[in-house]
Design a protein around this motif. Structure first.
Motif, PDB file in Angstrom:
ATOM      1  N   ASP A   1     -80.295 -15.416 -29.885  1.00 43.63           N
ATOM      2  CA  ASP A   1     -80.717 -16.250 -31.009  1.00 43.63           C
ATOM      3  C   ASP A   1     -81.809 -17.170 -30.461  1.00 43.63           C
ATOM      4  O   ASP A   1     -81.526 -18.122 -29.752  1.00 43.63           O
ATOM      5  CB  ASP A   1     -79.522 -17.049 -31.541  1.00 43.63           C
ATOM      6  CG  ASP A   1     -79.869 -17.894 -32.762  1.00 43.63           C
ATOM      7  OD1 ASP A   1     -81.067 -18.068 -33.051  1.00 43.63           O
ATOM      8  OD2 ASP A   1     -78.940 -18.393 -33.423  1.00 43.63           O
TER       9      ASP A   1
ATOM     10  N   ILE B   1     -80.685  -6.717 -36.348  1.00 43.56           N
ATOM     11  CA  ILE B   1     -81.632  -7.820 -36.438  1.00 43.56           C
ATOM     12  C   ILE B   1     -81.320  -8.605 -37.699  1.00 43.56           C
ATOM     13  O   ILE B   1     -81.201  -8.024 -38.779  1.00 43.56           O
ATOM     14  CB  ILE B   1     -83.079  -7.287 -36.479  1.00 43.56           C
ATOM     15  CG1 ILE B   1     -83.421  -6.574 -35.173  1.00 43.56           C
ATOM     16  CG2 ILE B   1     -84.064  -8.403 -36.776  1.00 43.56           C
ATOM     17  CD1 ILE B   1     -84.732  -5.807 -35.216  1.00 43.56           C
TER      18      ILE B   1
ATOM     19  N   ASP C   1     -89.827 -15.091 -29.680  1.00 40.68           N
ATOM     20  CA  ASP C   1     -89.461 -13.674 -29.625  1.00 40.68           C
ATOM     21  C   ASP C   1     -88.113 -13.469 -28.923  1.00 40.68           C
ATOM     22  O   ASP C   1     -87.848 -14.065 -27.877  1.00 40.68           O
ATOM     23  CB  ASP C   1     -90.541 -12.886 -28.898  1.00 40.68           C
ATOM     24  CG  ASP C   1     -91.907 -13.076 -29.528  1.00 40.68           C
ATOM     25  OD1 ASP C   1     -91.986 -13.124 -30.761  1.00 40.68           O
ATOM     26  OD2 ASP C   1     -92.886 -13.189 -28.780  1.00 40.68           O
ATOM     27  N   ALA C   2     -87.289 -12.593 -29.488  1.00 39.15           N
ATOM     28  CA  ALA C   2     -85.964 -12.356 -28.902  1.00 39.15           C
ATOM     29  C   ALA C   2     -86.052 -11.451 -27.676  1.00 39.15           C
ATOM     30  O   ALA C   2     -85.627 -11.830 -26.584  1.00 39.15           O
ATOM     31  CB  ALA C   2     -85.035 -11.757 -29.957  1.00 39.15           C
TER      32      ALA C   2
ATOM     33  N   THR D   1     -88.323 -10.354 -33.446  1.00 38.90           N
ATOM     34  CA  THR D   1     -87.130  -9.969 -32.688  1.00 38.90           C
ATOM     35  C   THR D   1     -87.425  -8.943 -31.596  1.00 38.90           C
ATOM     36  O   THR D   1     -87.085  -9.156 -30.440  1.00 38.90           O
ATOM     37  CB  THR D   1     -86.051  -9.416 -33.633  1.00 38.90           C
ATOM     38  OG1 THR D   1     -86.668  -8.579 -34.609  1.00 38.90           O
ATOM     39  CG2 THR D   1     -85.313 -10.521 -34.343  1.00 38.90           C
TER      40      THR D   1
ATOM     41  N   CYS E   1     -79.506  -1.438 -32.722  1.00 44.50           N
ATOM     42  CA  CYS E   1     -79.624  -2.892 -32.674  1.00 44.50           C
ATOM     43  C   CYS E   1     -79.553  -3.471 -34.086  1.00 44.50           C
ATOM     44  O   CYS E   1     -79.988  -2.844 -35.055  1.00 44.50           O
ATOM     45  CB  CYS E   1     -80.931  -3.313 -32.009  1.00 44.50           C
ATOM     46  SG  CYS E   1     -80.961  -2.998 -30.217  1.00 44.50           S
TER      47      CYS E   1
ATOM     48  N   LEU F   1     -79.711  -9.501 -32.591  1.00 41.61           N
ATOM     49  CA  LEU F   1     -80.913 -10.281 -32.353  1.00 41.61           C
ATOM     50  C   LEU F   1     -81.284 -11.126 -33.565  1.00 41.61           C
ATOM     51  O   LEU F   1     -81.282 -10.652 -34.697  1.00 41.61           O
ATOM     52  CB  LEU F   1     -82.083  -9.356 -32.011  1.00 41.61           C
ATOM     53  CG  LEU F   1     -81.841  -8.341 -30.881  1.00 41.61           C
ATOM     54  CD1 LEU F   1     -82.984  -7.357 -30.788  1.00 41.61           C
ATOM     55  CD2 LEU F   1     -81.621  -9.052 -29.552  1.00 41.61           C
ATOM     56  N   LYS F   2     -81.656 -12.378 -33.288  1.00 43.34           N
ATOM     57  CA  LYS F   2     -82.105 -13.309 -34.315  1.00 43.34           C
ATOM     58  C   LYS F   2     -83.256 -14.119 -33.738  1.00 43.34           C
ATOM     59  O   LYS F   2     -83.225 -14.508 -32.568  1.00 43.34           O
ATOM     60  CB  LYS F   2     -80.959 -14.235 -34.730  1.00 43.34           C
ATOM     61  CG  LYS F   2     -81.291 -15.294 -35.771  1.00 43.34           C
ATOM     62  CD  LYS F   2     -80.035 -16.096 -36.119  1.00 43.34           C
ATOM     63  CE  LYS F   2     -80.297 -17.171 -37.169  1.00 43.34           C
ATOM     64  NZ  LYS F   2     -81.161 -18.251 -36.668  1.00 43.34           N
ATOM     65  N   SER F   3     -84.284 -14.375 -34.557  1.00 42.09           N
ATOM     66  CA  SER F   3     -85.454 -15.059 -34.035  1.00 42.09           C
ATOM     67  C   SER F   3     -86.174 -15.817 -35.135  1.00 42.09           C
ATOM     68  O   SER F   3     -86.097 -15.458 -36.310  1.00 42.09           O
ATOM     69  CB  SER F   3     -86.418 -14.042 -33.403  1.00 42.09           C
ATOM     70  OG  SER F   3     -87.660 -14.640 -33.097  1.00 42.09           O
TER      71      SER F   3
ATOM     72  N   VAL G   1     -85.268 -10.430 -42.913  1.00 41.22           N
ATOM     73  CA  VAL G   1     -86.405 -10.518 -42.011  1.00 41.22           C
ATOM     74  C   VAL G   1     -87.655 -10.695 -42.861  1.00 41.22           C
ATOM     75  O   VAL G   1     -87.638 -10.506 -44.078  1.00 41.22           O
ATOM     76  CB  VAL G   1     -86.541  -9.274 -41.120  1.00 41.22           C
ATOM     77  CG1 VAL G   1     -85.281  -9.060 -40.305  1.00 41.22           C
ATOM     78  CG2 VAL G   1     -86.845  -8.029 -41.944  1.00 41.22           C
TER      79      VAL G   1
ATOM     80  N   THR H   1     -84.423 -13.372 -39.359  1.00 39.44           N
ATOM     81  CA  THR H   1     -85.608 -13.495 -38.528  1.00 39.44           C
ATOM     82  C   THR H   1     -86.783 -13.987 -39.358  1.00 39.44           C
ATOM     83  O   THR H   1     -87.133 -13.388 -40.367  1.00 39.44           O
ATOM     84  CB  THR H   1     -85.938 -12.141 -37.874  1.00 39.44           C
ATOM     85  OG1 THR H   1     -84.954 -11.875 -36.878  1.00 39.44           O
ATOM     86  CG2 THR H   1     -87.301 -12.156 -37.223  1.00 39.44           C
TER      87      THR H   1
ATOM     88  N   GLY I   1     -89.564  -8.016 -37.809  1.00 42.34           N
ATOM     89  CA  GLY I   1     -88.447  -7.363 -37.144  1.00 42.34           C
ATOM     90  C   GLY I   1     -88.892  -6.563 -35.936  1.00 42.34           C
ATOM     91  O   GLY I   1     -88.401  -6.749 -34.820  1.00 42.34           O
TER      92      GLY I   1
END
Length: 475
Positions: A234, A287, A238-239, A266, A285, A260-262, A318, A290, A294
């Motif tokens: 998180d 996401i 950028d992740a 991501t 994965c 993944l979170k951003s 996203v 975000t 993505g």
């Protein structure tokens, strides 16, 4: 009497064997470290690391407390283990951090400092279920100025310290690097940077990084032979980011089973992209939430991007799900010579289900699903999209359908800088070969923009596309 002698002899033998047994654990407490959240433990931890490595290697143990430290450098054959319940936290004194292999990043900031680093090391690891916390909020300008006054540091160096904020972990020209289970939190800049490293394993770590600016999660920079799996990230920036701040390629990388979170992107290639990116796969994965794209695949500094495969990616909330950009910025790093314009070829993205933000929450409103563009003189190569489903809010206008999207070949490659696109589904521009199979685009409400815009796409091969429930032939 004989029995007592035998027992004594056995005790002596056991003592001698114990004395000869190799040491495997170096507890930093034995070197004077105190987990009181106040004592500066840099020298104690570094001494334990040095002695561990000199003895042939083993584990340097951090347990039972909160330990403040400046920069420590891992050495050959050392595992730094932070036990559950223990924390290693960054010093609030900017003078306690070392710079290794300094460089200037894509936004012009000096980089190189870190809390934990390694230079030309081999067979190193960080493990344990404890926490490493960079306390990056202490490096914001006001907090840092206050701290410098308290410590009576030269305040004329404030800008220097603000602009060269420490990474949390930084590995340079090292091999056989392993990160497992550890929780990484709140660096002042990037969380985990690998530069020109090889044989990397990152498994089961957790990253939370929102303390400052440029809070990337994992950056693989001119590195190769890496596996990243089972991670939760998180990040404010950028992740997972593939970079090349040197002409050396980032290659042979596998990413899988990550959440993944951003707030920016991501899964991202670039923007620092001098060296090539090749033979990289990302699978299974998730996401979510975000604020940037993505998937972003960007070559703008000369990178040749080839053989990239992404499969089984789920995205919820996203901005633009897929953005591919070949540009002509050609920035250089580390005094390397300027590269020729690169290429993007043999990219396959398959089995993706993506939902964008609502209109009110989108950075570009109304959002679009996919944007792929080269330049007039440098088109994208082969891109394949298979089994892609994208769900959008719609509500674009007829006026927005007439938008002329700028070329901006030399500018920073961010999809939001292009503004609203004339297509809500896909826009492709300056491409050699685009293959699409089983594409579904669905809008919640009517969108007056075009579902698809193709400009200077030389070879289109469409097997099946469905736009808002109807079969659609992309032309």
């Amino acid at each position: 009497m004989l029995k007592n002698r035998l027992l004594l002899l056995a005790g002596i033998v056991f003592f001698l064997i114990s004395c000869q047994a190799p040491k495997t654990v170096w507890n930093i407490q034995d070197y004077g470290a105190k987990g009181d959240s106040l004592t500066l433990n840099t020298a104690f931890i570094q001494t334990a690391i040095d002695e561990c490595s000199e003895a042939g290697g083993g584990t340097v143990l951090i347990r039972d407390g909160i330990y403040v430290s400046g920069t420590v450098l891992l050495k050959d054959n050392v595992t730094l283990k932070v036990d559950e319940g223990a924390q290693l936290i960054g010093s609030d004194n900017p003078g306690d951090y070392q710079t290794i292999d300094p460089f200037t990043d894509a936004v012009g900031q000096q980089r190189g400092k870190c809390l934990i680093g390694a230079l030309n090391a081999k067979n190193i690891a960080i493990s344990g279920k404890g926490i490493i916390d960079g306390r990056g909020e202490l490096f914001k300008r006001e907090a840092l100025a206050k701290c410098m006054r308290k410590l009576k540091l030269d305040e004329s160096r404030l800008n220097e310290f603000v602009n060269n904020r420490p990474f949390l972990l930084r590995f340079v020209k090292s091999s056989r690097v392993t990160l497992t289970d550890i929780s990484l939190r709140q660096p002042a800049a990037w969380t985990c940077h690998f530069f020109q490293c090889n044989d990397i394993l990152v498994d089961g770590i957790t990253i939370y990084s929102h303390a400052h600016k440029n809070n990337d999660g994992i950056d693989l920079d001119s590195s190769k032979d890496a596996v990243i799996k089972n991670c939760t990230i998180d990040s404010g920036d950028d992740a997972i980011c593939f970079k090349t701040t040197s002409p050396v390629a980032t290659q042979n990388v596998q990413v899988s089973n990550c959440r993944l979170k951003s707030d920016w992107g991501t899964i991202k290639f670039g923007t620092e992209s001098m060296g090539d990116f090749r033979d990289i796969s990302i699978t299974n994965c998730y996401i979510h939430e975000t604020r940037g794209g993505g998937i972003k695949i960007l070559s703008v500094d000369g990178a040749n991007i080839d053989n990239i495969k992404m499969d089984s990616i789920q995205m919820e909330k996203v901005d633009m799900p897929i953005f591919i950009r070949l540009g002509e910025r050609l920035r250089t790093y580390r005094d390397a010579p300027k590269q020729e314009v690169g290429s993007i070829n043999n990219v396959t993205i398959s089995n993706v289900v993506a939902t964008t933000w609502d209109l009110e929450e989108s950075r570009v409103s109304p959002p679009s699903g996919i944007f792929m563009t080269g330049t007039k003189n440098h088109p994208l190569g082969a891109v394949k999209l298979e089994n892609i489903q994208i769900y959008l809010p719609g509500r674009g206008t007829k006026e927005q359908a007439k938008v002329i999207v700028p070329e901006d070949e030399e500018k920073y490659p961010e999809f939001s800088f292009f503004g609203v696109l004339p297509s809500y589904g896909i826009m492709g521009r300056h491409m050699e070969t685009l293959r699409i199979s089983n594409l579904v685009i669905q809008t919640e409400a009517k969108d007056e923009r075009l579902p698809v815009v193709m400009l200077n796409v030389q070879n289109q091969q469409v097997v099946e596309a469905k736009i808002n429930g109807e079969q659609y032939q992309i032309q």
